[in-house]
Design a protein around this motif. Structure first.
Motif, PDB file in Angstrom:
ATOM      1  N   THR A   7      -7.530   2.966 -10.434  1.00 44.75           N
ATOM      2  CA  THR A   7      -6.138   2.617 -10.728  1.00 44.75           C
ATOM      3  C   THR A   7      -5.919   1.117 -10.875  1.00 44.75           C
ATOM      4  N   ASP A  51      -2.826   0.099 -10.468  1.00 43.81           N
ATOM      5  CA  ASP A  51      -1.700  -0.076  -9.544  1.00 43.81           C
ATOM      6  C   ASP A  51      -2.272  -0.325  -8.150  1.00 43.81           C
ATOM      7  N   THR A  69      -0.937   0.686  -4.492  1.00 50.24           N
ATOM      8  CA  THR A  69      -0.871   2.052  -3.974  1.00 50.24           C
ATOM      9  C   THR A  69      -2.238   2.588  -3.549  1.00 50.24           C
ATOM     10  N   HIS A  93      -0.965   7.312 -17.224  1.00 47.17           N
ATOM     11  CA  HIS A  93      -0.850   7.798 -15.854  1.00 47.17           C
ATOM     12  C   HIS A  93      -1.415   9.207 -15.733  1.00 47.17           C
ATOM     13  N   ASP A 150      -0.405  -7.161 -11.593  1.00 45.76           N
ATOM     14  CA  ASP A 150      -1.192  -6.114 -10.963  1.00 45.76           C
ATOM     15  C   ASP A 150      -0.947  -6.053  -9.481  1.00 45.76           C
ATOM     16  N   THR A 189       3.453  -2.776  -7.242  1.00 46.62           N
ATOM     17  CA  THR A 189       3.120  -1.359  -7.239  1.00 46.62           C
ATOM     18  C   THR A 189       4.148  -0.603  -8.033  1.00 46.62           C
ATOM     19  N   ASP A 190       5.372  -0.483  -7.484  1.00 40.43           N
ATOM     20  CA  ASP A 190       6.381   0.305  -8.160  1.00 40.43           C
ATOM     21  C   ASP A 190       6.734  -0.287  -9.510  1.00 40.43           C
ATOM     22  N   ASP A 218       4.858  -1.060 -11.739  1.00 45.57           N
ATOM     23  CA  ASP A 218       4.023  -0.499 -12.784  1.00 45.57           C
ATOM     24  C   ASP A 218       4.702   0.683 -13.465  1.00 45.57           C
TER      25      ASP A 218
END
Length: 344
Positions: A181, A183, A186, A228, A323, A326-327, A329
């Motif tokens: 990932t 992200d 997370t 995703h 990068d 988190t959210d 993204d």
């Protein structure tokens, strides 16, 4: 409001006597800037709101003092720490959050003070607003428990398809999150996020809501951030009204926090009860908007309201390209724009 810049000029001949004895705050080859001069400029330079810089700053100081006097005992350091951790979670934790706000010229103490004031405003609203049973029942009918989802975000479509094949062959979702990932915030939670309506870009939210618990998307979900792979970890399930009552009441208080008229009325009542006395006649307009009961009182200065009620990182600008976020993204663009406006 915290980013004021004032032109520094040497004292004029008319002010020379007063300036000479006033402490120096800055100097150039052209001369010195004294405290008296800066104070006078602050009292006379008018902002876009119609108030002077001095009135705005005095208003902020007085409101913070009044709120702290009335509700300081109801907001503990533990409450502030808990809220800070909640705000920092999307960025990977407190350390990452502190690094990010430092790039915006802010410190963790700045954010702590903002959080403290916001929680005190919330306590004041809770104390002054009467929530009816009808409001609670209506909110309960419209209330849905947020589901928990997990996602893996990659840049390449082919890689996303390979990951889905691996999942179908029994691979562990969390291990693939750690391996692939983008992200990064997370990774420690195995890619998990709370599926709050309106928080994510539409493509992500729509795909997640079509899943059954335990399922993951069989086709990569494309968004502006990449591709995703989304899994519905746990579908939210609502309890009874009594089981959800505390949460519902908290949600209603949150909604009042967004109502400028309510905030204006509550803070106005606190100000009128505080016996505000301003000795400097040039600054008497600082609290004038709160001195008359609603609805005759003027609307609260929007900058001051934003200062008291900073949200989304407490005025911290999110960078959807980072990068480290988190959210962001998968968050909607509107959230980033609102955060940028709060910092202006």
């Amino acid at each position: 409001m915290k980013k004021m810049l004032f032109g520094a000029v040497a004292c004029s001949g008319l002010l020379l006597a007063g300036c000479a004895s006033s402490p120096e705050v800055a100097s150039t080859v052209a001369g010195r800037v004294r405290e008296d001069e800066l104070y006078e400029r602050m009292k006379n330079e008018v902002t876009q709101s119609g108030m002077t810089f001095g009135e705005q700053m005095l208003q902020q100081i007085l409101l913070e003092d009044i709120l702290d006097h009335a509700y300081g005992d109801e907001v503990s350091d533990e409450d502030i720490d808990a809220e800070l951790e909640r705000e920092a979670e999307p960025y990977g934790g407190i350390e990452e959050f502190e690094e990010m706000i430092a790039m915006q010229g802010m410190s963790l103490d700045d954010v702590r003070n903002s959080v403290r004031t916001s929680l005190q405003v919330r306590a004041a609203i809770k104390d002054h607003v009467e929530i009816t049973e009808e409001e609670i029942e209506e909110a309960y009918e419209n209330y849905a428990i947020d589901s928990t989802v997990a996602h893996i975000l990659v840049e390449d479509l082919g890689l996303a398809e390979e990951i889905i094949d691996e999942l179908n062959d029994g691979a562990d979702f969390g291990e693939l999150v750690a391996e692939h990932t983008m992200d990064t915030g997370t990774i420690e939670s195995d890619g998990e996020l709370v599926l709050e309506p309106g928080r994510f870009v539409p493509e992500f939210e729509e795909a997640a809501m079509e899943l059954e618990e335990g399922e993951f998307t069989q086709e990569p979900v494309e968004s502006q951030f990449g591709y995703h792979i989304i899994k519905l970890v746990e579908e939210g399930e609502k309890g009874t009204l009594e089981e959800e009552r505390e949460t519902i009441e908290a949600m209603l208080i949150d909604s009042y926090m967004q109502d400028q008229a309510v905030v204006q009325e509550v803070i106005g009542e606190l100000v009128r009860d505080a016996n505000v006395q301003i000795s400097d006649e040039d600054l008497t307009g600082a609290m004038q908007q709160f001195m008359e009961p609603a609805p005759e009182q003027q609307e609260m200065d929007q900058d001051m309201l934003d200062e008291l009620l900073e949200e989304d990182g407490n005025g911290v600008e999110e960078d959807p390209e980072s990068d480290e976020d988190t959210d962001t993204d998968v968050d909607t663009d509107d959230d980033s724009e609102e955060a940028e406006e709060d910092n202006e």
